[in-house]
Design an enzyme around this catalytic site. Sequence first.
Site, PDB file in Angstrom:
ATOM      1  N   ASN A   9       1.186  -1.294   0.011  1.00 52.19           N
ATOM      2  CA  ASN A   9      -0.068   0.051   0.164  1.00 52.19           C
ATOM      3  C   ASN A   9       0.816   1.319   0.027  1.00 52.19           C
ATOM      4  OD1 ASN A   9      -1.856   2.208  -0.030  1.00 52.19           O
ATOM      5  ND2 ASN A   9      -2.937   1.482   2.347  1.00 52.19           N
ATOM      6  N   TRP A  10       1.445   1.673  -1.493  1.00 50.17           N
ATOM      7  CA  TRP A  10       1.626   3.170  -1.675  1.00 50.17           C
ATOM      8  C   TRP A  10       1.320   4.467  -0.846  1.00 50.17           C
ATOM      9  CZ3 TRP A  10       4.446   2.183  -7.040  1.00 50.17           C
ATOM     10  CH2 TRP A  10       4.834   1.289  -6.646  1.00 50.17           C
ATOM     11  N   LYS A  11      -0.173   4.180  -0.051  1.00 50.31           N
ATOM     12  CA  LYS A  11      -0.567   5.410   0.332  1.00 50.31           C
ATOM     13  C   LYS A  11      -0.510   6.835  -0.902  1.00 50.31           C
ATOM     14  CE  LYS A  11       0.060   3.159   5.207  1.00 50.31           C
ATOM     15  NZ  LYS A  11      -0.813   3.250   6.011  1.00 50.31           N
ATOM     16  N   HIS A  98     -10.049   0.752   5.018  1.00 53.20           N
ATOM     17  CA  HIS A  98      -8.150   1.124   5.945  1.00 53.20           C
ATOM     18  C   HIS A  98      -8.421   2.565   6.784  1.00 53.20           C
ATOM     19  CE1 HIS A  98      -3.793   3.112   6.350  1.00 53.20           C
ATOM     20  NE2 HIS A  98      -3.420   1.077   6.181  1.00 53.20           N
ATOM     21  N   GLU A 100      -6.465   4.340   7.962  1.00 51.72           N
ATOM     22  CA  GLU A 100      -6.948   5.922   7.627  1.00 51.72           C
ATOM     23  C   GLU A 100      -8.434   6.637   6.841  1.00 51.72           C
ATOM     24  OE1 GLU A 100      -2.297   5.289   6.855  1.00 51.72           O
ATOM     25  OE2 GLU A 100      -3.652   5.245   5.470  1.00 51.72           O
ATOM     26  N   GLU A 170      -4.913  -4.959  10.881  1.00 54.45           N
ATOM     27  CA  GLU A 170      -4.379  -4.025  10.750  1.00 54.45           C
ATOM     28  C   GLU A 170      -4.278  -2.851  12.647  1.00 54.45           C
ATOM     29  OE1 GLU A 170      -4.890  -0.814   8.233  1.00 54.45           O
ATOM     30  OE2 GLU A 170      -6.609  -0.467   8.636  1.00 54.45           O
ATOM     31  N   GLY A 176       2.601   2.818  10.852  1.00 58.85           N
ATOM     32  CA  GLY A 176       3.432   3.662  10.116  1.00 58.85           C
ATOM     33  C   GLY A 176       4.077   4.579  11.704  1.00 58.85           C
ATOM     34  N   SER A 216       2.998  -2.261  10.522  1.00 65.38           N
ATOM     35  CA  SER A 216       4.639  -2.047  10.584  1.00 65.38           C
ATOM     36  C   SER A 216       5.821  -3.048  10.375  1.00 65.38           C
ATOM     37  CB  SER A 216       5.400  -1.222  11.683  1.00 65.38           C
ATOM     38  OG  SER A 216       4.168   0.319  11.918  1.00 65.38           O
ATOM     39  N   GLY A 237       2.789  -1.422   4.138  1.00 66.12           N
ATOM     40  CA  GLY A 237       2.747   0.431   4.199  1.00 66.12           C
ATOM     41  C   GLY A 237       4.009   1.090   3.704  1.00 66.12           C
ATOM     42  N   GLY A 238       4.381   1.962   4.574  1.00 61.86           N
ATOM     43  CA  GLY A 238       6.505   2.546   4.804  1.00 61.86           C
ATOM     44  C   GLY A 238       7.411   1.828   3.815  1.00 61.86           C
TER      45      GLY A 238
END
Length: 253
Positions: A9-11, A98, A100, A170, A176, A216, A237-238
Amino acid sequence: MRKKIVAGNWKMNKTLSEAQQLASEVVNMVKDEVNSDVQVVLCPPFISLYAVGKLIESQSNISLGAQNCYHKASGAFTGEVSVDMLKSVGASYVIIGHSERRQYFNETNAQLAEKVNLLLAAQLQPIFCCGESLEQREKGIHFDFVRQQLTESLFHLDTSQIQKIVIAYEPIWAIGTGKTATSAQAQEMHAMLRKHLAGKYGEQMADNISILYGGSANPGNARELFACPDVDGGLIGGASLKSRDFTDIIKSF
């Protein structure tokens, strides 16, 4: 046998050219280094979906995913993106729910049920996110909260439909933040989710649904997480923004 999946997930990161560069690196690394039957899913921002899709279209083990869709089929919803639009550019997976999106855009379980219906009707595969906050975990209501998310958004589906859902757990407190649920915490929640699904759809059906861990995950902890019996991969994610890290996670099975 449950499908093993690692989705990136590149957000809201990467311009078009940067997205093409990252996707190209991942394609080459996966081609050279990954020998397992892991399904890789790349989820770039909307503007890069078509271009990334073109780069991966010849790769049978790499699929294109979108980060969201709107909960209506079409209409006067300026700035939104429909399920049919996503399908038209080659997406086969779509992340929904998600944390967010739930937090910043106030998405509800009812809206997510609408998204699920639209995606399945279009033969796209939802990656349905669920998870609790630190406050909910500390109060001891985390299991009830996550069960409710599944019940209100997914349990209207029949058995032929539920098997097309991918679930991503999640823990919100680990997204994050650099914190990660321990492998024991992840396994405990994943086992609970599978048991909740089994209560509605039967054990055989529940045992065929892939449940990913998102929060994470990185090359240092992915192997331990993926070794858990009810963890079938990751929603990354990151670490998915670095081709080397992402590929090392894919190789962690």
